[in-house]
Scaffold this motif. Structure first.
Motif, PDB file in Angstrom:
ATOM      1  N   SER A   1       0.830  -1.209   0.000  1.00  0.00           N
ATOM      2  CA  SER A   1       0.000   0.000   0.000  1.00  0.00           C
ATOM      3  C   SER A   1       0.863   1.258   0.000  1.00  0.00           C
ATOM      4  O   SER A   1       0.553   2.240  -0.687  1.00  0.00           O
ATOM      5  CB  SER A   1      -0.929   0.002   1.216  1.00  0.00           C
ATOM      6  N   ILE A   2       1.936   1.230   0.788  1.00  0.00           N
ATOM      7  CA  ILE A   2       2.841   2.377   0.837  1.00  0.00           C
ATOM      8  C   ILE A   2       3.514   2.587  -0.523  1.00  0.00           C
ATOM      9  O   ILE A   2       3.640   3.720  -1.008  1.00  0.00           O
ATOM     10  CB  ILE A   2       3.886   2.181   1.953  1.00  0.00           C
ATOM     11  N   LEU A   3       3.937   1.499  -1.142  1.00  0.00           N
ATOM     12  CA  LEU A   3       4.553   1.591  -2.470  1.00  0.00           C
ATOM     13  C   LEU A   3       3.593   2.196  -3.504  1.00  0.00           C
ATOM     14  O   LEU A   3       4.025   2.849  -4.457  1.00  0.00           O
ATOM     15  CB  LEU A   3       4.990   0.200  -2.944  1.00  0.00           C
ATOM     16  N   ALA A   4       2.285   1.985  -3.282  1.00  0.00           N
ATOM     17  CA  ALA A   4       1.290   2.363  -4.303  1.00  0.00           C
ATOM     18  C   ALA A   4       0.586   3.685  -4.038  1.00  0.00           C
ATOM     19  O   ALA A   4      -0.310   4.055  -4.788  1.00  0.00           O
ATOM     20  CB  ALA A   4       0.244   1.248  -4.409  1.00  0.00           C
ATOM     21  N   HIS A   5       0.999   4.434  -3.013  1.00  0.00           N
ATOM     22  CA  HIS A   5       0.183   5.607  -2.664  1.00  0.00           C
ATOM     23  C   HIS A   5       0.300   6.764  -3.656  1.00  0.00           C
ATOM     24  O   HIS A   5      -0.466   7.731  -3.576  1.00  0.00           O
ATOM     25  CB  HIS A   5       0.487   6.067  -1.224  1.00  0.00           C
ATOM     26  N   HIS A   6       1.250   6.682  -4.615  1.00  0.00           N
ATOM     27  CA  HIS A   6       1.324   7.684  -5.687  1.00  0.00           C
ATOM     28  C   HIS A   6       0.990   7.089  -7.052  1.00  0.00           C
ATOM     29  O   HIS A   6       1.211   7.748  -8.079  1.00  0.00           O
ATOM     30  CB  HIS A   6       2.711   8.336  -5.717  1.00  0.00           C
ATOM     31  N   GLU A   7       0.474   5.865  -7.078  1.00  0.00           N
ATOM     32  CA  GLU A   7      -0.031   5.290  -8.334  1.00  0.00           C
ATOM     33  C   GLU A   7      -1.362   5.956  -8.674  1.00  0.00           C
ATOM     34  O   GLU A   7      -2.166   6.241  -7.789  1.00  0.00           O
ATOM     35  CB  GLU A   7      -0.219   3.778  -8.197  1.00  0.00           C
ATOM     36  N   HIS A   8      -1.597   6.211  -9.967  1.00  0.00           N
ATOM     37  CA  HIS A   8      -2.829   6.874 -10.403  1.00  0.00           C
ATOM     38  C   HIS A   8      -3.782   5.867 -11.024  1.00  0.00           C
ATOM     39  O   HIS A   8      -3.352   4.889 -11.653  1.00  0.00           O
ATOM     40  CB  HIS A   8      -2.522   7.989 -11.410  1.00  0.00           C
ATOM     41  N   PHE A   9      -5.066   6.111 -10.867  1.00  0.00           N
ATOM     42  CA  PHE A   9      -6.073   5.167 -11.357  1.00  0.00           C
ATOM     43  C   PHE A   9      -5.969   4.947 -12.865  1.00  0.00           C
ATOM     44  O   PHE A   9      -6.312   3.885 -13.373  1.00  0.00           O
ATOM     45  CB  PHE A   9      -7.473   5.679 -10.984  1.00  0.00           C
ATOM     46  N   ASN A  10      -5.473   5.963 -13.598  1.00  0.00           N
ATOM     47  CA  ASN A  10      -5.342   5.825 -15.056  1.00  0.00           C
ATOM     48  C   ASN A  10      -3.993   5.270 -15.483  1.00  0.00           C
ATOM     49  O   ASN A  10      -3.689   5.189 -16.672  1.00  0.00           O
ATOM     50  CB  ASN A  10      -5.606   7.162 -15.742  1.00  0.00           C
TER      51      ASN A  10
END
Length: 561
Positions: free
Chosen positions: A461-470
């Motif tokens: 979750s921490i690794l993904a907190h700047h991933e964008h839905f698009n």
């Protein structure tokens, strides 16, 4: 093929037993009540009767007595359920061949039926006239066998007509009968003792299993009192805690009382005080003679079992007004077993909570390290954690997932501790190289916490907190639901707090502006489902926001989309 009658008001259990017996080529008749079964027994002979102990109209013990009056040689197996073992022992004393728990396996049922029918056949054969007198002489050199019952010896004596040693034989078999009577008494006592031990061990196992995975004190109290009331049929029960220097008992859970007494207090006097001072259980079956001492809690009888909580507190497990009987030492042992398990579970839960609190304090201290480095982001991690936990709660996630969202929020930016201050405090646009350094912080956060075993589950979750839905985010360019759910929650919580906080390069947005911006970026930067939940609870968001920014005048009710 044997004739078997199955008596049980539970249609599922009755049909299941009947089907299993028919598959074994037995002829099976069914009855739903004791009255119905009795009518069938009077019209037809059965080799075996399988009956529930708890029956409508006529209970199993009464039916057993009627069966033995009609045909004393019919084998009977009683079906027991939770809390009927004591009654089952009584059934054995009254002539039941065996008993079986309602949670039986097919193999267990077949084995018990086979033994019952075999015993019934042996008993039937033992009653046939025996004419070979050589049989008796052969028996004189053998040891007595408990498999030969009293009726059989009586038949043997009655068949002796012309033997010259008739008197000696009669004396011999009379002695054997007396020996059997003594052995039967010993065996009956042993059965009762073993049954009592079995019931206590069974209760200990069931209760310890119920408590084993509990760390919530409220649930522990509820399990303790509900287990006690189920074990002993009473009208009311309660569990309370008292500090050793206090004269008030704090009620933690109740059953059977009018109104909610939880977290209320009662003064402990009389028997409560006696139990407190002695540390021993108190049984009172004469409550009607001094009701005032119980403040109207009990009408007929009571049992109060104290137990140790810690060095400063004692617990009380109390039952009131036993139905159809008085409290006895058997009840006291059962409740003491539950109280003991409750004590262990409270100690374990308290230790777990203290350890968990220490763990959270350590995590918060770790997250504060980055906040202390950057005055502009001071408190950011704590705010993101609370926003994330709120969103997880509104999504109806589990307690475990809500805790994970909170922990991930606290630690999501810990990797920035290695980011140069000149980049963090830069007022103008970042260069490509500087932005590449910023984009490393989720990976650095994961590297920092990967060695803490209790935190490894929040790393994705921490690794993904700047991933964008698009799919336009970093560090991995994940898209849509490939991004972990808590990572998508963090993305919303992190962005919202960033928008509503001052930064070196811009002033903060108002609450209304930030919520509007969240809506605009839905499906691009943010998961639309999470944005919808977040904006739908704008009142709650506003209250949480205002708790962080007390100086602001927050008009959440005016936010419309």
């Amino acid at each position: 093929m044997s004739n078997i009658l199955v008596v049980d008001d539970d249609r599922g259990i009755r049909k299941g037993i009947a089907l299993a017996l028919r598959q074994s080529e037995h002829k099976v008749t069914e009855a739903a009540t004791g009255i119905e079964a009795l009518g069938i027994i009077k019209q037809k002979c059965f080799d075996l009767i399988i009956s529930d102990l708890r029956l409508p109209e006529m209970n199993g013990l009464t039916l057993l007595e009627k069966i033995k009056e009609i045909n004393p040689f019919t084998a009977v197996i009683m079906i027991t359920s939770y809390g009927t073992l004591k009654t089952a022992v009584e059934a054995g004393k009254r002539g039941a061949f065996d008993f079986i728990d309602k949670n039986f396996s097919l193999e267990e049922l077949k084995l018990k039926v086979s033994k019952a029918l075999e015993s019934q056949e042996i008993q039937r054969n033992s009653l046939k006239p025996i004419e070979d007198k050589g049989y008796f002489k052969n028996q004189l050199g053998k040891k007595s066998s408990l498999e030969l019952n009293k009726e059989k010896y009586l038949r043997i004596i009655n068949t002796i007509k012309e033997d010259k040693d008739k008197e000696k034989l009669i004396d011999l078999f009379g002695g054997l009968m007396r020996e059997i009577s003594l052995k039967e008494n010993e065996i009956n006592k042993m059965i009762i003792e073993m049954s009592s031990i079995y019931e206590e061990l069974s209760l200990f196992y069931r209760v310890s299993k119920s408590f084993s995975s509990l760390y919530d004190l409220d649930k522990i109290y509820k399990i303790a009192i509900s287990s006690s009331v189920r074990q002993i049929n009473v009208k009311k029960g309660m569990i309370g805690i008292v500090k050793k220097d206090s004269d008030h008992i704090s009620i933690k859970s109740t059953i059977g009382f009018n109104g909610d007494l939880v977290n209320s207090h009662i003064v402990h006097k009389s028997y409560f005080e006696n139990a407190l001072l002695s540390g021993k259980p108190i049984i009172d079956n004469r409550v009607s003679e001094h009701k005032d001492e119980y403040f109207g809690i009990a009408d007929n009888n009571s049992i109060i079992v104290p137990f140790t909580v810690n060095d400063h507190e004692l617990g009380f497990l109390c039952l009131f007004d036993k139905i159809e009987d008085e409290f006895n030492t058997h009840d006291m042992r059962a409740i003491a077993t539950i109280a003991y398990q409750c004590s262990i579970s409270i100690e374990k839960a308290t230790y777990y909570q203290e350890s968990h609190d220490l763990f959270l304090d350590s995590v918060q201290a770790l997250s504060s390290a980055i906040d202390a480095k950057d005055k502009y982001t001071y408190g950011h991690s704590s705010r993101v954690a609370k926003y994330a936990a709120m969103i997880a709660d509104k999504l109806d996630l589990s307690k475990k997932e809500i805790d994970e969202a909170y922990l991930a929020g606290l630690l999501h930016d810990i990797g920035k501790i290695g980011t140069p201050l000149e980049i963090l405090h830069k007022t103008g646009p970042l260069t490509h190289g500087e932005f590449d350094i910023i984009k490393e912080h989720p990976i650095q956060s994961a590297k920092i916490i990967k060695f803490i075993k209790k935190l490894t589950n929040v790393i994705p979750s921490i690794l993904a907190h700047h991933e964008h839905f698009n799919g336009a985010g970093y560090p991995s360019g994940l898209k849509g639901k490939d991004i972990p759910l808590i990572g998508r929650i963090l993305c919303v919580a992190d962005a919202f707090d960033a928008m509503t906080s001052d930064r070196p390069y811009r002033k903060k947005m108002t609450l209304k502006e930030a919520l509007y911006q969240m809506k605009c970026c839905s499906e691009r930067q943010f998961d639309p489902m999470i944005v919808n939940v977040f904006t739908s609870y704008s009142i709650e968001v506003g209250k949480l926001y205002s708790s962080f920014h007390e100086q602001d005048d927050v008009l959440v009710s005016s936010v419309n989309f």
